[in-house]
Design an enzyme around this catalytic site. Structure first.
Site, PDB file in Angstrom:
ATOM      1  N   LYS A   1      -4.672 -31.830  21.170  1.00 30.14           N
ATOM      2  CA  LYS A   1      -4.658 -32.681  19.968  1.00 30.14           C
ATOM      3  C   LYS A   1      -3.223 -32.946  19.530  1.00 30.14           C
ATOM      4  O   LYS A   1      -2.856 -34.076  19.205  1.00 30.14           O
ATOM      5  CB  LYS A   1      -5.398 -31.981  18.812  1.00 30.14           C
ATOM      6  CG  LYS A   1      -6.901 -32.031  18.929  1.00 30.14           C
ATOM      7  CD  LYS A   1      -7.541 -31.461  17.662  1.00 30.14           C
ATOM      8  CE  LYS A   1      -9.037 -31.351  17.805  1.00 30.14           C
ATOM      9  NZ  LYS A   1      -9.692 -30.717  16.664  1.00 30.14           N
TER      10      LYS A   1
ATOM     11  N   HIS B   1     -32.479 -34.430  43.186  1.00 33.22           N
ATOM     12  CA  HIS B   1     -32.046 -35.186  44.357  1.00 33.22           C
ATOM     13  C   HIS B   1     -30.539 -35.329  44.418  1.00 33.22           C
ATOM     14  O   HIS B   1     -30.021 -36.199  45.114  1.00 33.22           O
ATOM     15  CB  HIS B   1     -32.754 -36.544  44.373  1.00 33.22           C
ATOM     16  CG  HIS B   1     -34.234 -36.387  44.533  1.00 33.22           C
ATOM     17  ND1 HIS B   1     -34.835 -36.245  45.766  1.00 33.22           N
ATOM     18  CD2 HIS B   1     -35.226 -36.263  43.615  1.00 33.22           C
ATOM     19  CE1 HIS B   1     -36.147 -36.091  45.591  1.00 33.22           C
ATOM     20  NE2 HIS B   1     -36.409 -36.081  44.291  1.00 33.22           N
TER      21      HIS B   1
ATOM     22  N   GLU C   1     -17.444 -24.359  23.770  1.00 30.41           N
ATOM     23  CA  GLU C   1     -16.416 -24.162  22.733  1.00 30.41           C
ATOM     24  C   GLU C   1     -16.580 -22.828  22.032  1.00 30.41           C
ATOM     25  O   GLU C   1     -15.609 -22.227  21.586  1.00 30.41           O
ATOM     26  CB  GLU C   1     -16.502 -25.283  21.682  1.00 30.41           C
ATOM     27  CG  GLU C   1     -15.461 -26.354  21.878  1.00 30.41           C
ATOM     28  CD  GLU C   1     -15.385 -27.355  20.727  1.00 30.41           C
ATOM     29  OE1 GLU C   1     -16.014 -27.158  19.672  1.00 30.41           O
ATOM     30  OE2 GLU C   1     -14.678 -28.359  20.898  1.00 30.41           O
TER      31      GLU C   1
END
Ligand SMILES: O=P(O)(O)OC[C@H]1O[C@](O)(CO)[C@@H](O)[C@@H]1O
Length: 467
Positions: free
Chosen positions: A434, A320, A291
Site C-alpha cells: 500500500k 476437469h 489474511e
C-alpha cells in the site's frame, strides 16, 4: 443442530478414512491440549471480536438500512458497490449465494429491485465496461472502505463523482451512500463535510469479518435478502460454535483439524463448492483464511511464518482442470467440499429426439442428481487417493444457510488463530504494498519511499525475454 440444518462431516480428514496421510486420533488429542486455552481466549476476546455480536445488536441499524434500501430501490435502476477485499467480497457472496444467477438480466418485476454490481478492481476496462451498461443518473453507488483511505476505492469514488457531476451538476448527493469508520479516514471527513448518507463499520469489526454489518447488509437489503434469516442462521451457528466441548463445536473441530494438517505440511486449503452461486463464498473465504492466518510473527513476537494458502475451485467445472492434481499430486492440500441438498430449481434430462447411444442412460434423470453424484464421486476419488477432505452440506441455498456458513467460517478462522497463536485480526503484510503504491502515485509524505523505489537496482537483462 437438527437434520434440516447444515451438516459438517470431517471423517475424510482422518487416517481411518484416507489411510497413512490422514490425521490420527492421537494427533487430535495432542492438538486438543491447546483447546482449554483456545476456548478461554475465544471467551475472553468475545467483546473485542465485535463481529460476533452483529447478529444480535443491530435492530436500529437494520431498520435504517431497510429504509435506505427502499429509497434506493424506489429511485434507482442500479446499485453499485465500490470497495475491495472485505468491503466487497461479502456482498458478492451474499448476492450469488441467494439470488437468481442471472439477476441483472431478468425483468425488474421479477428482481423486485435495482440491478446489482460490485466493482472491486481498478482495471480501466472493467470500470469503463460498467459505465457502458448503466445510466449513472439512475445509479446509486455504495462506497465502502473501513479505513476510509483505500486507494482503489477512493479512485473509483472520484471517477463516479465526476461522472455524476457531468450529468447531474451538483445534485448528486442522493446517488451516493458511504460506509466507513465512525471517525477515522478520508471518507469520514468527506461524509462530515458533504453530508452523504453514511453507515458505520463498528469498532472491532475488521473488513473480512464485516459482511453482517452495513458493509454487506445494505447490499442484502437492496437485494431483498431476508436479514432476519441471515441473522437466525448466524445465531444458530454461534450457539454451536461457542460450546466448550470439541465434539459439539464444529468451528473448534475445523480449526483443530486444519491446524493439525498445517503441522503435517498440508499448506493448501481448497474450497470447492458444488454450486455456481457459492463460488463467491470460496472467494470470500480465501481472504478470510489467507489474511487472518498468514502471519510472520506469533503472539510472543517470534518468527513463525504461519498460514495455509486458500484456493477456490468450482465443482463440477474444476474436476476437469484440477482434480488430476488433487488426486495424484502431493499430499499438501485439504479440500472442503460444499454441496447443496436441494437446489432452487430442478432440471430434467429429457428423452432426446435422436439416438443418444451410450449416453442414453442419462435420459429421464436430472441435472440435480448428476451434480450430486459427481460431488460424491469426486469425494470418493480423493478419499481413495488418500487426500484430506471434508464436506459441508447445505440443505438449501438461502439466507439462513448463508448466514450460518459465514458465521461458521469466521468462528473457525478465529479459533484457528488461537490454535496457531497468532493475531488473526491484523494484516501488516499488506502495508508495504500500500505504501509503495502511495509513493508511486505521488502522494504527499511518501517522497522518501518513492526515491527508495526508484533507486532499486535495475533487473538483470539476461532474465528478461523481450519476444
Ligand atoms: O475497507 P478498506 O479499509 O478499504 O480495506 C479493504 C481491504 O484492504 C485490506 O485492508 C487489505 O489490504 C483488507 O483487510 C480489507 O478488507
Amino acid at each position: 443442530m437438527e437434520d434440516e440444518n447444515m451438516k459438517i462431516d470431517f471423517n475424510n480428514m482422518l487416517q481411518t478414512s484416507i489411510g497413512e496421510h490422514g490425521i490420527r486420533e492421537q494427533d487430535i488429542q495432542k492438538m486438543a491440549q491447546k483447546l482449554p486455552q483456545v476456548h478461554k481466549n475465544m471467551c475472553a476476546k468475545k467483546d473485542a471480536m465485535a463481529w460476533r455480536s452483529l447478529p444480535y445488536n443491530q435492530a436500529e441499524i437494520v431498520a435504517d438500512i431497510k429504509k435506505e434500501a427502499d429509497r434506493i430501490n424506489a429511485n434507482f435502476d442500479n446499485f453499485v458497490v465500490l470497495g475491495i477485499g472485505g468491503s466487497a467480497l461479502g456482498s458478492k457472496a451474499l448476492f450469488t449465494g441467494t439470488k437468481h444467477l442471472k439477476y441483472n438480466e431478468i425483468s425488474r418485476e421479477k428482481r423486485g429491485g435495482a440491478r446489482f454490481y460490485v466493482v472491486d478492481n481498478v482495471d480501466p476496462d472493467g470500470i469503463n465496461a460498467l459505465f457502458d451498461v448503466i445510466d449513472v443518473k439512475k445509479t446509486c453507488f455504495h462506497v465502502i472502505t473501513k479505513s476510509g483511505n483505500t486507494v482503489e476505492t477512493m479512485s473509483q469514488f472520484m471517477i463516479v463523482l465526476s461522472k455524476l457531476e457531468e450529468v447531474l451538476g451538483e445534485d448528486f448527493k442522493d446517488n451516493i451512500v458511504l460506509t466507513t469508520d465512525k471517525e477515522k479516514g478520508i471518507l469520514k471527513k468527506i461524509s462530515n463535510q458533504y453530508g452523504f448518507k453514511t453507515f458505520t463499520v463498528p469498532d472491532g469489526v475488521g473488513g473480512r469479518f464485516s459482511v453482517l454489518c452495513p458493509v454487506g447488509l445494505l447490499s442484502a437489503a437492496v437485494l431483498n435478502i431476508d436479514i432476519d434469516a441471515l441473522f437466525a442462521g448466524a445465531k444458530e451457528m454461534d450457539e454451536a460454535c461457542t460450546r466448550e466441548d470439541l465434539w459439539e463445536n464444529p468451528a473448534y473441530m475445523y480449526a483443530l483439524l486444519y491446524c493439525t494438517a498445517m503441522d503435517m505440511g498440508v499448506n493448501i486449503s481448497v474450497m470447492m463448492p458444488y454450486a455456481d452461486g457459492l463460488l463467491n463464498m470460496a472467494e470470500w473465504y480465501a481472504q478470510l483464511w489467507a489474511e487472518s492466518l498468514g502471519k510472520r510473527y506469533g503472539n510472543d513476537g517470534s518468527v513463525v511464518n504461519k498460514g495455509q494458502t486458500p484456493v477456490r475451485a468450482l465443482g463440477v467445472t474444476d474436476q476437469h482442470s484440477q482434480i488430476q492434481l488433487y488426486t495424484e499430486g502431493p499430499f499438501d492440500k485439504v479440500i472442503s467440499f460444499i454441496d447443496v441438498e436441494k437446489f432452487n430449481t430442478e432440471l430434467k434430462i429429457p428423452d432426446a429426439p435422436i439416438d443418444m447411444m451410450d449416453a442414453a442412460y442419462l435420459q429421464g434423470q436430472t441435472i440435480n442428481k448428476l451434480i450430486a453424484s459427481e460431488m460424491r464421486a469426486t469425494e470418493y476419488a480423493v478419499t481413495q487417493a488418500g487426500k484430506m477432505n471434508m464436506r459441508i452440506t447445505l440443505p438449501e441455498m438461502n439466507a439462513r444457510e448463508i448466514g450460518a456458513l459465514f458465521f461458521f467460517l469466521e468462528m473457525a478462522t478465529a479459533a484457528a488463530g488461537e490454535f496457531l497463536e497468532i493475531d488473526a485480526f491484523d494484516q501488516p503484510g499488506v502495508e508495504a504494498g500500500k505504501i509503495a503504491t502511495f509513493a508511486l502515485m505521488g502522494r504527499e509524505g511518501y517522497e522518501e519511499k518513492a526515491a527508495e523505489l526508484n533507486a532499486v537496482q535495475g533487473k538483470d537483462g539476461k532474465f528478461v525475454y523481450q519476444v
